[in-house]
Write a protein that holds these residues in place. Structure first.
Motif, PDB file in Angstrom:
ATOM      1  N   LYS A 101       0.833  -1.205   0.000  1.00  0.00           N
ATOM      2  CA  LYS A 101       0.000   0.000   0.000  1.00  0.00           C
ATOM      3  C   LYS A 101       0.870   1.259   0.000  1.00  0.00           C
ATOM      4  O   LYS A 101       1.900   1.316   0.688  1.00  0.00           O
ATOM      5  CB  LYS A 101      -0.940   0.006   1.213  1.00  0.00           C
ATOM      6  N   THR A 128      -8.899   4.317  -1.937  1.00  0.00           N
ATOM      7  CA  THR A 128      -9.354   4.364  -0.547  1.00  0.00           C
ATOM      8  C   THR A 128      -8.989   5.725   0.036  1.00  0.00           C
ATOM      9  O   THR A 128      -7.815   6.010   0.294  1.00  0.00           O
ATOM     10  CB  THR A 128      -8.719   3.243   0.292  1.00  0.00           C
ATOM     11  N   ILE A 173      -8.655   8.569   2.771  1.00  0.00           N
ATOM     12  CA  ILE A 173      -8.504   8.598   4.226  1.00  0.00           C
ATOM     13  C   ILE A 173      -8.398  10.019   4.777  1.00  0.00           C
ATOM     14  O   ILE A 173      -8.503  10.216   5.990  1.00  0.00           O
ATOM     15  CB  ILE A 173      -7.280   7.783   4.685  1.00  0.00           C
ATOM     16  N   ARG A 216     -12.633   5.688   6.666  1.00  0.00           N
ATOM     17  CA  ARG A 216     -12.164   5.569   5.286  1.00  0.00           C
ATOM     18  C   ARG A 216     -13.356   5.447   4.337  1.00  0.00           C
ATOM     19  O   ARG A 216     -14.450   5.035   4.725  1.00  0.00           O
ATOM     20  CB  ARG A 216     -11.255   4.350   5.141  1.00  0.00           C
ATOM     21  N   GLU A 276     -14.212   4.318   0.121  1.00  0.00           N
ATOM     22  CA  GLU A 276     -13.735   3.822  -1.161  1.00  0.00           C
ATOM     23  C   GLU A 276     -14.541   4.450  -2.288  1.00  0.00           C
ATOM     24  O   GLU A 276     -15.758   4.594  -2.192  1.00  0.00           O
ATOM     25  CB  GLU A 276     -13.821   2.296  -1.228  1.00  0.00           C
ATOM     26  N   PHE A 313      -5.337   9.534  -0.350  1.00  0.00           N
ATOM     27  CA  PHE A 313      -5.914   8.230  -0.688  1.00  0.00           C
ATOM     28  C   PHE A 313      -4.819   7.176  -0.734  1.00  0.00           C
ATOM     29  O   PHE A 313      -3.631   7.475  -0.905  1.00  0.00           O
ATOM     30  CB  PHE A 313      -6.693   8.287  -2.009  1.00  0.00           C
ATOM     31  N   ASP A 356      -3.529   0.072  -3.136  1.00  0.00           N
ATOM     32  CA  ASP A 356      -2.900  -1.196  -2.752  1.00  0.00           C
ATOM     33  C   ASP A 356      -2.353  -1.866  -4.010  1.00  0.00           C
ATOM     34  O   ASP A 356      -3.104  -2.461  -4.794  1.00  0.00           O
ATOM     35  CB  ASP A 356      -3.905  -2.101  -2.057  1.00  0.00           C
ATOM     36  N   VAL A 397      -5.131   0.018   6.441  1.00  0.00           N
ATOM     37  CA  VAL A 397      -6.021   1.180   6.459  1.00  0.00           C
ATOM     38  C   VAL A 397      -7.216   0.827   7.338  1.00  0.00           C
ATOM     39  O   VAL A 397      -8.165   0.180   6.877  1.00  0.00           O
ATOM     40  CB  VAL A 397      -6.498   1.580   5.051  1.00  0.00           C
ATOM     41  N   ALA A 410     -10.718   0.889   9.306  1.00  0.00           N
ATOM     42  CA  ALA A 410     -12.018   1.436   8.908  1.00  0.00           C
ATOM     43  C   ALA A 410     -12.288   2.760   9.617  1.00  0.00           C
ATOM     44  O   ALA A 410     -12.861   3.688   9.040  1.00  0.00           O
ATOM     45  CB  ALA A 410     -13.124   0.430   9.210  1.00  0.00           C
ATOM     46  N   TYR A 464     -16.580  11.007  -0.107  1.00  0.00           N
ATOM     47  CA  TYR A 464     -15.218  11.398   0.257  1.00  0.00           C
ATOM     48  C   TYR A 464     -15.122  12.860   0.685  1.00  0.00           C
ATOM     49  O   TYR A 464     -14.037  13.324   1.057  1.00  0.00           O
ATOM     50  CB  TYR A 464     -14.233  11.108  -0.880  1.00  0.00           C
TER      51      TYR A 464
END
Length: 659
Positions: A260, A285, A287, A297, A299, A313, A316, A362, A364, A455
């Motif tokens: 990641k 993802t 954050i 987080r 997605e 973000f 991965d 990461v 949740a 987001y």
């Protein structure tokens, strides 16, 4: 910069059809140079192919001194020739330390920072700068107020408290009416704060925490940057380039490991928005937002980033095979001008297995106790409405243009208010930035894409307001008092003149209380024996970095003598100086030992006409006034101040406005 490459005569302009037309209302020589530059624009089909250069991170700035509480930096804004487009001559940029993006400043929460910014830009089209640390709750005199400018050959010491949650900030130019040009030429860089909460989370750090500045640009056939904000079209509206730069490089390639990575993305474009997505269709993802880590987080398969917005973000790369290539795409947003070359940003090449799998998660839940995101909308909160549009060719807020002598809102410290941003200017979106504060986005209504995007559910200082949309935000005002700006971050709109100001409470420090001074007069930035204070060596910006006001004797000016008449010390413009600013801000220190002076104790005259609407800050003894547009030539300012006993002082100084 190519538009500054030659002088034009009246005969040249007649040949180009500029005289005798509506274009005559614009600055003729500059418009002529712009049109010549646009004619020399490098055709899109002749641009170098993407994915030819390696991705690089901006360098990290090193303090010149650190005490127990404070880190000190020196930064010179200057012109340099740098290689950007392969196969073309080097490009002139104006950057912090001569690079773009400039050096990243990294700091721990709770440490003070002082940055001495020196304006060493030497270019015919450069007028002045003002440095704004975007996302920091700075005092007014250090916030990069638009009219608090630093001319070439001057410096200013900026003091920054860093008491907010860990976040991705950036510092950039904010000089009145010249922000777009200065930022476009390169005056932008990251400023990143860290804290204990971020330390505890197992999210990517170190080499796997990647600052990413995105922007677009227009290049000439000689490799120069072309600045065309619509002036060549007789209307300042936007700037859209056909080259996408990631950390200053066109469409670079980043080699990654199978693990990641955290990306801190900043949109530093003048007018272009991005909608980011991976070519594989896999989600990003998210954050973090402008104000730091989100509560949880999120997605998303695409991420809209307006100008000045920051998102963090995680990608991965463990799900991909060695030698697999993934492109970070730009799907485009409404109201942009797109080119065949603007749909790609950069490429990731998966090259090897992970060397380090620590901090490779990461969670949740990230920052559930963020103060802003826990603010609640309750009945009875004050609601202020701001409409963003275009009036008479100018970009306006509530049909008004920027006026530093007008305050359009006066929220009280620690108060909660709802602000509504409405965009009825068809054909445009407006990223609205409110200085000083973080806010929570409550709703987005009307327009083509209603609703708060998942987001966006983190602390913000920029709200993306699309065409025909209304966005409602909840704000808690503080922690500082004083005047702060709100504006559109399409910097062409800001310059022409979509900006206003609000004042938090009353009695805060005046934005003009610590003006820039000549570099030749700069004292040491810090005291060699400073072991814990954090006070600079006495230059502009005196006082502690975390707060407080400079004393009336700041900068070596003596304070008033007991039982004497008031002391009047002009600070800006300096006596017998020359300025390119046609709306200069006059600043003077007016103090008295025996009388608590107020505005009623003094009179200001400019060119023998009395000025009524100047401001006087009693806490800092600072008089300030931003003038109407002045003609070229010599001007005379005069202040008459009297104390309670009738003792009077008259101070006269002159300055010249030049092109």
């Amino acid at each position: 910069m190519e538009i500054a490459s030659r002088e034009f005569s009246r005969k040249d302009m007649l040949k180009m059809g500029l005289l005798g037309s509506a274009a005559f209302l614009l600055p003729l020589e500059r418009m002529a140079r712009t049109q010549i530059a646009v004619a020399d624009r490098l055709p899109t089909e002749q641009l170098p192919p993407p994915f030819q250069l390696d991705f690089v991170k901006p360098p990290v700035a090193e303090p010149v001194h650190s005490s127990a509480t404070t880190d000190y930096y020196e930064m010179a804004m200057k012109c340099e020739e740098v290689e950007i487009l392969p196969g073309l001559p080097k490009t002139e940029v104006w950057g912090y330390e001569g690079i773009t993006p400039g050096p990243t400043i990294e700091v721990r929460k709770g440490r003070n920072v002082v940055v001495r910014h020196k304006n060493e830009i030497d270019d015919i089209d450069h007028k002045h700068t003002s440095v704004h640390l975007h996302g920091n709750a700075s005092l007014p005199q250090y916030d990069g107020y638009a009219n608090d400018t630093t001319a070439p050959g001057e410096y200013k010491d900026y003091h920054y408290p860093n008491n907010q949650d860990a976040r991705t900030l950036w510092y950039h130019d904010h000089g009145v009416h010249d922000t777009a040009l200065n930022a476009y030429m390169g005056c932008a860089a990251f400023y990143i704060t860290h804290d204990e909460l971020e330390d505890r989370l197992p999210i990517p750090k170190g080499d796997y925490d990647v600052p990413l500045v995105l922007r677009d640009a227009i290049f000439g056939t000689d490799g120069s940057l072309i600045f065309d904000d619509g002036e060549s079209r007789s209307g300042h509206d936007s700037l859209f380039g056909d080259v996408i730069l990631a950390n200053g490089r066109p469409w670079p390639v980043m080699e990654v490991e199978r693990r990641k990575y955290r990306f801190r993305v900043l949109n530093a474009s003048i007018s272009r928005g991005f909608k980011l997505a991976l070519s594989t269709g896999d989600p990003l993802t998210v954050i973090g937002t402008d104000g730091g880590l989100m509560p949880e987080r999120v997605e998303t398969r695409d991420l809209v980033v307006g100008m000045a917005e920051r998102y963090e973000f995680v990608i991965d790369f463990a799900k991909y095979e060695i030698d697999q290539q993934i492109v970070l795409q730009n799907l485009g947003v409404e109201n942009n001008v797109d080119y065949p070359t603007t749909g790609q940003v950069m490429r990731f090449d998966v090259k090897e297995e992970a060397k380090d799998l620590s901090n490779n998660e990461v969670p949740a839940v990230l920052n559930p106790h963020n103060e802003v995101m826990n603010l609640e909308e309750v009945p009875g909160l004050p609601v202020r409405r701001f409409e963003f549009g275009r009036t008479g060719g100018m970009w306006t807020i509530n049909d008004e243009i920027w006026d530093p002598n007008r305050v359009d809102a006066n929220p009280q410290p620690d108060s909660l208010e709802i602000w509504e941003f409405t965009n009825k200017s068809g054909g445009w979106f407006h990223p609205i930035h409110v200085h000083l504060v973080d806010f929570r986005i409550l709703s987005r209504t009307d327009g083509a894409n209603p609703g708060v995007r998942p987001y966006e559910r983190g602390p913000k200082d920029v709200a993306y307001v699309g065409e025909n949309e209304t966005v409602r935000v909840l704000i808690k005002f503080g922690p500082q008092k004083g005047r702060y700006m709100m504006h559109c971050h399409n910097l062409v709109h800001e310059d022409h003149d979509m900006m206003t100001q609000f004042e938090v409470g009353s009695g805060g420090p005046a934005w003009a209380s610590v003006p820039a001074k000549p570099i030749s007069e700069a004292p040491p930035l810090f005291e060699e024996d400073d072991s814990g204070g954090g006070s600079p060596g006495g230059g502009s910006g005196g006082g502690s970095p975390g707060g407080g006001s400079p004393g009336s004797g700041s900068g070596g000016n003596p304070g008033p003598v007991a039982n004497a008449a008031p002391v009047v010390t002009p600070l800006r413009p300096r006596h017998n100086s020359r300025t390119r600013d046609f709306t200069p801000t006059l600043v003077a220190r007016v103090s008295d030992s025996g009388t608590d002076l107020s505005k009623g104790n003094m009179r200001l005259y400019l060119d023998n006409r009395e000025v009524k609407n100047f401001a006087y800050n009693r806490a800092t003894n600072t008089l300030s006034y931003t003038s109407r547009k002045l003609r070229r030539g010599r001007h005379v300012a005069r202040i008459v101040a009297a104390d309670a006993q009738g003792r009077r002082t008259t101070k006269t100084w002159n300055f010249s406005v030049v092109r």
